[in-house]
Design an enzyme around this catalytic site. Sequence first.
Site, mmCIF file in Angstrom:
data_model
loop_
_atom_site.group_PDB
_atom_site.id
_atom_site.type_symbol
_atom_site.label_atom_id
_atom_site.label_comp_id
_atom_site.label_asym_id
_atom_site.label_seq_id
_atom_site.Cartn_x
_atom_site.Cartn_y
_atom_site.Cartn_z
ATOM 1 C CG HIS A 97 -1.809 -1.217 1.267
ATOM 2 N ND1 HIS A 97 -3.063 -1.226 0.696
ATOM 3 C CD2 HIS A 97 -1.616 -2.466 1.769
ATOM 4 C CE1 HIS A 97 -3.610 -2.425 0.855
ATOM 5 N NE2 HIS A 97 -2.752 -3.198 1.509
ATOM 6 C CG ASP A 138 -5.783 -5.864 -0.068
ATOM 7 O OD1 ASP A 138 -5.976 -7.024 0.303
ATOM 8 O OD2 ASP A 138 -5.086 -5.053 0.567
ATOM 9 C CG HIS A 145 -3.641 -10.851 2.955
ATOM 10 N ND1 HIS A 145 -4.932 -11.312 2.896
ATOM 11 C CD2 HIS A 145 -3.728 -9.518 2.743
ATOM 12 C CE1 HIS A 145 -5.751 -10.310 2.653
ATOM 13 N NE2 HIS A 145 -5.039 -9.213 2.548
ATOM 14 C CG ASP A 179 -1.193 -6.527 3.523
ATOM 15 O OD1 ASP A 179 -1.424 -5.445 2.940
ATOM 16 O OD2 ASP A 179 -2.022 -7.088 4.248
ATOM 17 C CG HIS A 237 -2.162 2.564 9.150
ATOM 18 N ND1 HIS A 237 -3.186 3.069 8.382
ATOM 19 C CD2 HIS A 237 -2.229 1.210 9.038
ATOM 20 C CE1 HIS A 237 -3.862 2.066 7.838
ATOM 21 N NE2 HIS A 237 -3.302 0.925 8.213
ATOM 22 C CG PHE A 255 -7.487 -4.010 10.502
ATOM 23 C CD1 PHE A 255 -7.298 -5.207 11.171
ATOM 24 C CD2 PHE A 255 -8.735 -3.409 10.548
ATOM 25 C CE1 PHE A 255 -8.348 -5.810 11.872
ATOM 26 C CE2 PHE A 255 -9.787 -3.996 11.251
ATOM 27 C CZ PHE A 255 -9.590 -5.195 11.914
ATOM 28 N N GLY A 256 -3.052 -2.909 9.971
ATOM 29 C CA GLY A 256 -1.910 -2.824 9.058
ATOM 30 C C GLY A 256 -0.575 -2.725 9.761
HETATM 31 O O1 DOR Z 1 -3.966 -4.886 7.611
HETATM 32 C C1 DOR Z 1 -4.339 -4.508 6.504
HETATM 33 N N1 DOR Z 1 -4.184 -3.217 6.124
HETATM 34 N N2 DOR Z 1 -4.927 -5.374 5.672
HETATM 35 C C2 DOR Z 1 -5.515 -4.976 4.527
HETATM 36 O O2 DOR Z 1 -6.026 -5.812 3.826
HETATM 37 C C3 DOR Z 1 -5.550 -3.542 4.162
HETATM 38 C C4 DOR Z 1 -4.423 -2.827 4.782
HETATM 39 C C5 DOR Z 1 -4.491 -1.337 4.678
HETATM 40 O O3 DOR Z 1 -4.832 -0.824 3.604
HETATM 41 O O4 DOR Z 1 -4.175 -0.661 5.662
#
Ligand code: DOR
Length: 453
Positions: A73, A163, A243, A329, A333, A347-348
Amino acid sequence: MLTSADPDSILIQGPRIVDPGRGMDAIGDILITGGKIVSAGPRLSPADLPEGCRPIPANGMVAAPGFIDLHCHLREPGYEYKETIATGTRAAARGGFTSICCMPNTDPPLDNEAAVALVQQRARAEGVVRVFPIGCVTKGRRGKELAELEELAAAGVVAYSDDGDPVYDPNLMRLALTYTLDLGLPISNHCQEHRLCPGGVMAEGWAATRLGLPGIPAAAEEAMIARDLALAELTGGWLHLAHLSTAGAVALVRQARERGVSVTTEVCPHHLSLTDDWALGYQGTPDGGSGPLNYDTSTKVYPPLRGRQDVDALIEGLADGVIDCIATDHAPHEAASKQVTYQEAAFGISVFETALGSLMALVHRGQISLSTLVDRLTVGPARVLGPSFEELATLHPGSPADVVLFDPDLDWVVDTGEFASKGRNTPLEGVALKGRVVTTFVEGKVVHQDSLY
Ligand code: DOR
């Protein structure tokens, strides 16, 4: 062999060359001229070298084709406060990745030619590694109607995905998979049946119970994987499963492969190395630190970190080839989105800069060979991307000189202050890793040089 003076010539001297595409794992030399590999094989004598060739001593290091990441991302356009193409590609280079595929959950989403062109143009202007956009499956990622898949293919996307969200509607998924027969590009689905995990934020299990957090059962992932495998079988279309995180998912893919279903798969470094108890903070030590109510929001990721049996099954699937490749992945953030309760946190995980170090633990523990690891970071993803990517996954003479040099034994401690990524959201902060990228080349140009060397 070139013998005239060539200021662009580089000789990487004496690394262990691991080039799975050519079945090569041996000490040798790599000669690069004009951005291309001239030779990557036995040691060269001075007479073989062009005049003015710059030597790079690499004894004790591994040289491999630059890594290819099918899933990251970059957040641009729309979320530049989390990452930009400039910072994301520098982070990729620090991780040894020379080609990366970016997901379309941007704002606006990459569901049309203009949005894709914008990413391509920014990547050419500001990126330090190759960037390949992935287009949306559905318009606006809303899951209601298919995006203009042909227009996106013509614009140069390398796959389709919504995604962050699955393609929910089974009939739409069936249609999209049918289109792949003509388009020749896979649908990468984020498999999660949300109705099985309303409000879920981490794997269902004892750690979630202890923290009092709503869980996500393995069945949420496996139910949709089973659906998608049935649809891939029905249509003959090309399904790529993003994933994978559960033992059951690996078993489903294994059975489908035996039936000849056209499916490819990926697994992330964190699902191969971390378990759900890391959510308790202090790297999974429940009573460490400030007490039992402690938790670490940087472990919150989709799909969630799972249990030890799942991690072991994923490693086994990676080793025996049921899982084609490792994809990061990388999901950066901003700090504020993680400095909240576990339920509110985004999430991430920011993965690029720790990927190799955490994956090398599998090699040091003897769970996979170095050559298999490199294969799953190069040949595996290139196979998913198609024949035109083959030359990016090998050091064959004539190929673009996309090369990573890494020290497999260097001990270091993760310090997110050093990250090129804007995303410092990793549970590995302060964790000791063994194995670090030293130099990354794209087309013979150094795009990352480690400060420790
Ligand atoms: O943890 C994640 N973050 N999983 C995802 O599928 C999307 C991603 C995000 O875009 O932050």
